[in-house]
Design an enzyme around this catalytic site. Structure first.
Site, short mmCIF file in Angstrom:
data_model
loop_
_atom_site.label_atom_id
_atom_site.label_comp_id
_atom_site.label_asym_id
_atom_site.label_seq_id
_atom_site.Cartn_x
_atom_site.Cartn_y
_atom_site.Cartn_z
CG HIS A 144 -1.64 -1.23 1.52
ND1 HIS A 144 -2.86 -1.58 0.97
CD2 HIS A 144 -1.27 -2.29 2.31
CE1 HIS A 144 -3.22 -2.78 1.42
NE2 HIS A 144 -2.27 -3.23 2.23
CB SER A 265 12.62 22.49 -14.69
OG SER A 265 11.92 23.72 -14.75
CE LYS A 271 10.87 19.46 -11.42
NZ LYS A 271 9.48 19.80 -11.36
CD GLU A 278 7.96 11.91 -15.35
OE1 GLU A 278 7.01 12.46 -14.79
OE2 GLU A 278 8.95 12.53 -15.76
CD GLN A 310 -3.33 -2.82 -46.94
OE1 GLN A 310 -3.38 -3.59 -47.89
NE2 GLN A 310 -3.51 -1.53 -47.09
#
Ligand code: ARG
Length: 449
Positions: A144, A265, A271, A278, A310
């Site tokens: 979890h 970034s 960043k 991703e 096709q």
């Protein structure tokens, strides 16, 4: 034909990719026709030589592709006429485009599987390498997305080795499904010539010839099987992608992906975005889509060939390209990933992860597990309320929860927790070392096939 309609029917821009399979199939076919006395040796030689020239033209980028000729098969055949004149017309004896295209896509699928197996092997090797290089690193295992129990990072990597090993088995099965030679099925009913189907199969390296001409011009199951195996494999890769995304956040900071696999970034200089993980997670969608696409193309088709079929190719090529590229990126990403064993251990040292071990300790002193679980849960709640780790709780407090507790309860650590999971398939150090060795043996044996 009117240009819009003609354009609508063209498949050349994607099926030209089948040129190698198409020419190899034609070469095997024409040699067989000569061996069987269906055409002369002389015509067969002329056709064969010209086909080899055509192959070279295509590879050199000199082939005069013609859209008005619809597909790869017509383009090659027309070029053959240009080169050798009327003898070219003998190549298509005892053959139809229906069994021809079935042959081409089967051969393409076999090649795609071979390349997929290699790419899988490279990634699986990278996973084992990363596991072995960090074989003492302890991290929290999660359920979890909640810290659950300490595990070895290597154990976590090897979980993906297992998944991708099952993917390998699925692709081997796809190979077997594709490895049936359809030529000789004609348009649908077979061929009215004394052809040697087994000879063609042998020359093209097929395990067998198809048993039913109608099935074999109408069947694209093996492509669906590839899509299905690819979809499962992408699902695995997407889960790994998700973990890499999580693990490379500042919140986790368990790994640092290589500079070549992160982007900055334009606005925020700090960043390090895990773009490739991703993108891989995103690309999983198109692979699922192509699986459903081809299933849907096939579902309403009466036997045998229908031109709908096709539409089998574009999605298929995209699935193959996407999977191969994704496997390649992951092999690099895993190899270039830096593991922060210290961060992982700190996260695992959150002593609440040892609650199961406290319960197991009480079981060791004779308490039934259910009762021990209750004691450990109450102790956990107490520790959480106090903001204390288990090892900071005084002995007399332990005794208030159960008089079975003794000073040896302080010997429970993250490392003993890992070490105690000493069962086949468990995360104990020795078991994981064995698993790494077993993985090496497996990869070595696979190299032999
Ligand atoms: N381009 C066609 C395909 O991919 C080749 C087979 C055409 N056969 C036919 N009977 N029109 O399916």
């Amino acid at each position: 034909m009117e240009p819009t309609a003609r354009g609508y029917g063209v498949s050349l821009h994607y099926d030209r990719r089948l040129y190698r399979q198409d020419i190899a199939g034609s070469l095997a076919h024409v040699r067989m026709l000569a061996r069987q006395g269906i055409i002369t040796e002389e015509d067969a030689r002329a056709i064969g030589d010209a086909l080899v020239e055509i192959l070279e033209e295509i590879e050199a980028g000199d082939f005069p592709w013609r859209d008005d000729l619809e597909d790869i098969h017509m383009n090659v055949e027309r070029r053959l006429f240009e080169k050798i004149g009327d003898a070219a017309g003998r190549l298509h004896t005892a053959r139809s485009r229906n069994d021809q295209v079935a042959l081409d896509v089967r051969m393409y699928t076999r090649d795609a599987v071979s390349r997929t197996l290699q790419a899988l092997r490279r990634l699986r090797t990278a996973l084992v390498d990363k596991a072995e290089a960090n074989d003492r690193a302890v991290m929290p295992g999660y359920t979890h997305v909640q810290r659950a129990q300490p595990v070895l990072f290597a154990h976590h990597m090897l979980a993906y080795f297992e998944m991708l090993g099952r993917d390998r088995s699925r692709f081997l099965q796809v190979y077997r499904m594709a490895d049936v030679m359809p030529l000789g099925s004609g348009a649908l009913a077979g061929a009215a010539y004394p052809i040697d189907r087994d000879g063609v199969a042998r020359e093209l390296g097929f395990a067998s010839v198809s048993a039913n001409s109608m099935d074999s011009v109408a069947d694209r199951d093996f492509m669906i099987d590839y899509h299905a195996a690819a979809a499962v494999c992408m699902m695995h890769l997407s889960r790994l992608a998700e973990e890499l995304v999580l693990w490379s956040t500042s919140e986790f900071a368990f790994v640092r992906l290589g500079d070549e696999h992160t982007t900055g970034s334009s606005m925020m200089p700090q960043k390090r975005n895990p773009d490739f993980a991703e993108i891989a997670r995103g690309k999983t969608g198109r692979v699922y889509g192509h699986l459903v696409g081809l299933l849907t193309v096939m579902k309403g088709l009466p036997l045998t060939y229908n031109r709908d079929m096709q539409e089998d190719k574009e999605g298929f090529f995209d699935t193959v390209d996407t999977l191969l590229a994704t496997l390649g990126i992951f092999a690099e990403m895993i190899a270039g990933m830096r593991v922060d064993a210290g961060r992982m251990r700190d996260a695992a040292a959150d002593s609440h992860l040892l609650a199961t071990d406290i319960a197991d300790y009480l079981v060791g002193k004779g308490m039934p597990f259910r009762e021990a679980h209750g004691v450990a849960a109450r102790l956990s709640r107490h520790a959480a309320a106090e903001g204390a780790r288990f090892d900071a709780i005084p002995m007399d407090t332990y005794r208030r929860f159960s008089d079975l507790f003794g000073p040896d309860v302080f010997e429970i650590t993250v490392d003993t927790s890992v070490a105690d999971r000493d069962v086949p398939g468990g995360t104990a150090f020795g078991r994981v070392s064995q698993a790494i060795a077993a993985a090496r043996v497996k990869l070595e044996a696979e190299n032999e096939d």
